[in-house]
Every structure is written in C-alpha cells, then in structure tokens.
Write a protein that holds these residues in place. Structure first.
Motif, PDB file in Angstrom:
ATOM      1  N   ASP A  47       0.818  -1.218   0.000  1.00  0.00           N
ATOM      2  CA  ASP A  47       0.000   0.000   0.000  1.00  0.00           C
ATOM      3  C   ASP A  47       0.852   1.268   0.000  1.00  0.00           C
ATOM      4  OD1 ASP A  47      -2.470  -1.206  -0.032  1.00  0.00           O
ATOM      5  OD2 ASP A  47      -2.839  -0.994   2.113  1.00  0.00           O
ATOM      6  N   THR A  48       0.241   2.338  -0.462  1.00  0.00           N
ATOM      7  CA  THR A  48       0.757   3.689  -0.233  1.00  0.00           C
ATOM      8  C   THR A  48      -0.095   4.290   0.877  1.00  0.00           C
ATOM      9  OG1 THR A  48       1.494   4.003  -2.516  1.00  0.00           O
ATOM     10  CG2 THR A  48       1.085   5.985  -1.212  1.00  0.00           C
ATOM     11  N   VAL A  49       0.549   4.642   1.979  1.00  0.00           N
ATOM     12  CA  VAL A  49      -0.146   5.039   3.208  1.00  0.00           C
ATOM     13  C   VAL A  49       0.252   6.461   3.590  1.00  0.00           C
ATOM     14  CG1 VAL A  49      -0.528   4.479   5.642  1.00  0.00           C
ATOM     15  CG2 VAL A  49      -0.173   2.634   3.979  1.00  0.00           C
ATOM     16  N   LEU A  50      -0.744   7.242   3.985  1.00  0.00           N
ATOM     17  CA  LEU A  50      -0.521   8.636   4.390  1.00  0.00           C
ATOM     18  C   LEU A  50      -0.987   8.848   5.821  1.00  0.00           C
ATOM     19  CD1 LEU A  50      -0.113  11.749   3.891  1.00  0.00           C
ATOM     20  CD2 LEU A  50      -2.448  11.759   2.958  1.00  0.00           C
ATOM     21  N   GLU A  51      -0.126   9.460   6.633  1.00  0.00           N
ATOM     22  CA  GLU A  51      -0.576   9.943   7.943  1.00  0.00           C
ATOM     23  C   GLU A  51      -0.575  11.458   7.931  1.00  0.00           C
ATOM     24  OE1 GLU A  51      -0.111   9.746  12.776  1.00  0.00           O
ATOM     25  OE2 GLU A  51       1.593   9.048  11.586  1.00  0.00           O
ATOM     26  N   VAL A  52      -1.682  12.028   8.374  1.00  0.00           N
ATOM     27  CA  VAL A  52      -1.841  13.481   8.464  1.00  0.00           C
ATOM     28  C   VAL A  52      -1.594  13.913   9.909  1.00  0.00           C
ATOM     29  CG1 VAL A  52      -3.414  15.418   8.117  1.00  0.00           C
ATOM     30  CG2 VAL A  52      -3.560  13.409   6.625  1.00  0.00           C
ATOM     31  N   GLY A  53      -0.754  14.917  10.101  1.00  0.00           N
ATOM     32  CA  GLY A  53      -0.443  15.355  11.463  1.00  0.00           C
ATOM     33  C   GLY A  53       0.325  14.283  12.211  1.00  0.00           C
ATOM     34  N   HIS A  54       1.471  13.882  11.659  1.00  0.00           N
ATOM     35  CA  HIS A  54       2.189  12.718  12.187  1.00  0.00           C
ATOM     36  C   HIS A  54       2.854  12.940  13.538  1.00  0.00           C
ATOM     37  CE1 HIS A  54       5.895  14.709  11.034  1.00  0.00           C
ATOM     38  NE2 HIS A  54       5.533  14.744   9.769  1.00  0.00           N
ATOM     39  N   GLY A  55       2.970  14.201  13.999  1.00  0.00           N
ATOM     40  CA  GLY A  55       3.595  14.440  15.298  1.00  0.00           C
ATOM     41  C   GLY A  55       5.010  13.901  15.337  1.00  0.00           C
ATOM     42  N   PRO A  56       5.440  13.320  16.462  1.00  0.00           N
ATOM     43  CA  PRO A  56       6.815  12.831  16.589  1.00  0.00           C
ATOM     44  C   PRO A  56       7.115  11.577  15.786  1.00  0.00           C
ATOM     45  CG  PRO A  56       5.569  12.391  18.595  1.00  0.00           C
ATOM     46  CD  PRO A  56       4.700  13.275  17.744  1.00  0.00           C
ATOM     47  N   GLY A  57       6.086  10.974  15.161  1.00  0.00           N
ATOM     48  CA  GLY A  57       6.336   9.856  14.250  1.00  0.00           C
ATOM     49  C   GLY A  57       5.957   8.470  14.729  1.00  0.00           C
ATOM     50  N   LEU A  58       5.218   8.371  15.823  1.00  0.00           N
ATOM     51  CA  LEU A  58       4.878   7.059  16.378  1.00  0.00           C
ATOM     52  C   LEU A  58       4.020   6.228  15.431  1.00  0.00           C
ATOM     53  CD1 LEU A  58       3.997   8.096  20.051  1.00  0.00           C
ATOM     54  CD2 LEU A  58       6.182   7.271  19.159  1.00  0.00           C
ATOM     55  N   GLY A  59       3.022   6.845  14.811  1.00  0.00           N
ATOM     56  CA  GLY A  59       2.158   6.119  13.900  1.00  0.00           C
ATOM     57  C   GLY A  59       2.895   5.676  12.655  1.00  0.00           C
ATOM     58  N   SER A  80       3.593  21.423  11.615  1.00  0.00           N
ATOM     59  CA  SER A  80       4.585  21.910  12.569  1.00  0.00           C
ATOM     60  C   SER A  80       5.995  21.567  12.103  1.00  0.00           C
ATOM     61  CB  SER A  80       4.339  21.282  13.948  1.00  0.00           C
ATOM     62  OG  SER A  80       5.462  21.420  14.791  1.00  0.00           O
ATOM     63  N   GLU A  81       6.829  22.592  11.971  1.00  0.00           N
ATOM     64  CA  GLU A  81       8.233  22.364  11.603  1.00  0.00           C
ATOM     65  C   GLU A  81       8.948  21.559  12.686  1.00  0.00           C
ATOM     66  OE1 GLU A  81      12.254  24.931  10.394  1.00  0.00           O
ATOM     67  OE2 GLU A  81      10.387  25.954  10.894  1.00  0.00           O
ATOM     68  N   TYR A  82       8.577  21.797  13.929  1.00  0.00           N
ATOM     69  CA  TYR A  82       9.186  21.077  15.055  1.00  0.00           C
ATOM     70  C   TYR A  82       8.858  19.591  14.987  1.00  0.00           C
ATOM     71  CZ  TYR A  82      10.244  19.886  19.949  1.00  0.00           C
ATOM     72  OH  TYR A  82      10.734  19.309  21.099  1.00  0.00           O
ATOM     73  N   MET A  83       7.588  19.241  14.744  1.00  0.00           N
ATOM     74  CA  MET A  83       7.201  17.840  14.651  1.00  0.00           C
ATOM     75  C   MET A  83       7.817  17.178  13.416  1.00  0.00           C
ATOM     76  SD  MET A  83       5.376  16.854  17.271  1.00  0.00           S
ATOM     77  CE  MET A  83       6.674  17.727  18.135  1.00  0.00           C
ATOM     78  N   HIS A  84       7.912  17.941  12.335  1.00  0.00           N
ATOM     79  CA  HIS A  84       8.575  17.433  11.125  1.00  0.00           C
ATOM     80  C   HIS A  84      10.016  17.040  11.448  1.00  0.00           C
ATOM     81  CE1 HIS A  84       9.590  17.162   6.844  1.00  0.00           C
ATOM     82  NE2 HIS A  84      10.652  17.909   7.105  1.00  0.00           N
ATOM     83  N   SER A  85      10.697  17.870  12.231  1.00  0.00           N
ATOM     84  CA  SER A  85      12.079  17.598  12.613  1.00  0.00           C
ATOM     85  C   SER A  85      12.178  16.380  13.532  1.00  0.00           C
ATOM     86  CB  SER A  85      12.682  18.825  13.295  1.00  0.00           C
ATOM     87  OG  SER A  85      13.989  18.570  13.762  1.00  0.00           O
ATOM     88  N   LYS A  86      11.261  16.299  14.512  1.00  0.00           N
ATOM     89  CA  LYS A  86      11.277  15.174  15.460  1.00  0.00           C
ATOM     90  C   LYS A  86      11.051  13.850  14.733  1.00  0.00           C
ATOM     91  CE  LYS A  86      11.073  15.397  19.550  1.00  0.00           C
ATOM     92  NZ  LYS A  86      12.106  15.278  20.607  1.00  0.00           N
ATOM     93  N   ALA A  87      10.082  13.814  13.831  1.00  0.00           N
ATOM     94  CA  ALA A  87       9.792  12.586  13.090  1.00  0.00           C
ATOM     95  C   ALA A  87      10.950  12.235  12.152  1.00  0.00           C
ATOM     96  CB  ALA A  87       8.499  12.747  12.308  1.00  0.00           C
ATOM     97  N   SER A  88      11.579  13.238  11.561  1.00  0.00           N
ATOM     98  CA  SER A  88      12.706  12.993  10.661  1.00  0.00           C
ATOM     99  C   SER A  88      13.851  12.314  11.394  1.00  0.00           C
ATOM    100  CB  SER A  88      13.190  14.316  10.047  1.00  0.00           C
ATOM    101  OG  SER A  88      12.193  14.896   9.239  1.00  0.00           O
ATOM    102  N   GLU A  89      14.063  12.710  12.641  1.00  0.00           N
ATOM    103  CA  GLU A  89      15.126  12.097  13.440  1.00  0.00           C
ATOM    104  C   GLU A  89      14.761  10.671  13.833  1.00  0.00           C
ATOM    105  OE1 GLU A  89      18.570  11.361  15.458  1.00  0.00           O
ATOM    106  OE2 GLU A  89      18.109  12.994  14.082  1.00  0.00           O
ATOM    107  N   LEU A  90      13.529  10.461  14.280  1.00  0.00           N
ATOM    108  CA  LEU A  90      13.095   9.129  14.709  1.00  0.00           C
ATOM    109  C   LEU A  90      13.122   8.124  13.553  1.00  0.00           C
ATOM    110  CD1 LEU A  90      11.769   7.321  16.951  1.00  0.00           C
ATOM    111  CD2 LEU A  90       9.568   8.062  16.033  1.00  0.00           C
TER     112      LEU A  90
END
Length: 210
Positions: A47-59, A80-90
């Motif tokens: 599948d191609t899967v999209l999460e909207v508002g992913h936050g820190p990336g748990l989902g 959120s640029e901050y959440m984008h950064s957090k998820a990118s690191e995780l």
C-alpha cells in the motif's frame, strides 16, 4: 490565556518549552491511538499510506513495519516544523531507504498526485484544521477510489478540553467532521467505540467515493 496558548501548541508545536512538553505528551498519551489507527486501517504490504499530522512519528513507525513489499510507500505530513524535525530524526533510516517521505505542509495543500493513496490515518488531528471542508476535500482528492481513511480520538478527553476552551471553535465535534467528509464525497462514514489497553477511544471510518 493559558488555554489558547495550549491549544496553539497542540495544533502546531513550536521550538519552545511548550512545544517540547506537547511532544512528550504526544509520546505518552497518543501511542495507543496511533497504533490502533494503523491496525484498524488494515494496511497491506504494498500500500501507499498517508498519515496526516504525524507528530513525533509514532504512527509512521508502526505503519512502516507493515509495508514489507518493495512497492509499499509511507508518507507523513505535518504543519509543525518542530514535529517534522522530530519525526525525521526518529525515522531517519526509513527516510534514507526511500520507503518514507515527509512533508512540512498544510493538509489543505498536499504535494501529492490525485488518486495516489490507498490508506489514510490521523489521530487527534482534524480539530486543528482551519477549514474542515478544505482538509477533507484535499484528502479525498489524493485517495484512490475505495481507499479508506481512519481517525482515532478519545472523545471524552477532547470534549473536556473543549469545555476549557483549549480546542479552537467547534471543529472538535465529530458530527461536524463527519459532515465535512460527507460533503467532500466520502461514504461509509461511521464512528465506533473501541477499547485497547483498558482505554476507550473512538474510531471514525470513511471511504473515498469517486
């Protein structure tokens, strides 16, 4: 004043003490909602899967485990640029492999092609969209015919926060969100009570009708 500030941080965490605290809150309180949203989506390996508002990336982290086919793709968007950064690191390994793509953008303007997504999920998210109809219409645009969208929330908690004026306007109300989905072309829209780890939550289902 404090309620308005908290609501802004919940909707769009910033590089600040408040944003850091909200991020910790997401990690502690949203994991059950994120994992169950992924589970209820019935994600298939290719599948191609999209999460909207992913936050820190748990989902996204949970969904990535299910996309075992080489064609499986995962997309995350967050305002959120901050959440984008957090998820990118995780999720840096998934980003490096090419399986995952992250976008720092508004749900009303998605950098995705029409009819390109099989599954969409989001958690504690839609109440912060400035315009429910625009967000729902844009998601409908990028979803394939018959694609399923799943959102999870703890309605009791959201209702309580709304009573304290933390939530913006009335967007938190599930009936308004479901009406926006219906007006945007979704079908099979329903809300069900669910339980996981002794927590009661709600799941809202919708199918893209083309």
């Amino acid at each position: 004043m404090w309620a308005e500030k908290l609501g802004k941080q919940l909707g769009r965490p910033t590089w600040s003490i408040g944003g850091w605290l909200v991020s910790r809150f997401f990690i502690r309180r949203n994991r059950v909602l994120e994992e169950n949203a992924v589970k209820l989506c019935d994600i298939q390996p290719g599948d191609t899967v999209l999460e909207v508002g992913h936050g820190p990336g748990l989902g996204l982290q949970s969904a990535a485990k299910l996309l075992t086919d080489p064609n499986g793709r995962l997309i995350g968007v967050d305002y959120s640029e901050y959440m984008h950064s957090k998820a990118s690191e995780l999720l840096k390994e998934h980003l490096a492999s090419g399986k995952l793509t992250l976008h720092h953008c508004d749900v009303a303007v998605l950098p995705l092609a029409d009819n390109s997504v099989d599954k969409v999920f989001h958690c504690n998210c839609y109440y912060f969209w400035p315009d429910l109809r625009k967000g729902a219409s844009e998601l409908h645009r990028v979803m394939k015919p018959g694609a399923v969208m799943l959102t999870t929330l703890r309605l009791e908690m959201v209702s309580y926060m709304a009573s304290k004026q933390v939530m913006p306007k009335d967007n938190w109300r599930p009936d308004l969100y479901m009406a926006a989905l219906r007006d945007s072309g979704f079908t099979n829209i329903r809300m069900e009570d669910k339980q996981s780890q002794n927590i009661t939550f709600q799941a809202i289902y919708a199918t893209a009708l083309k």
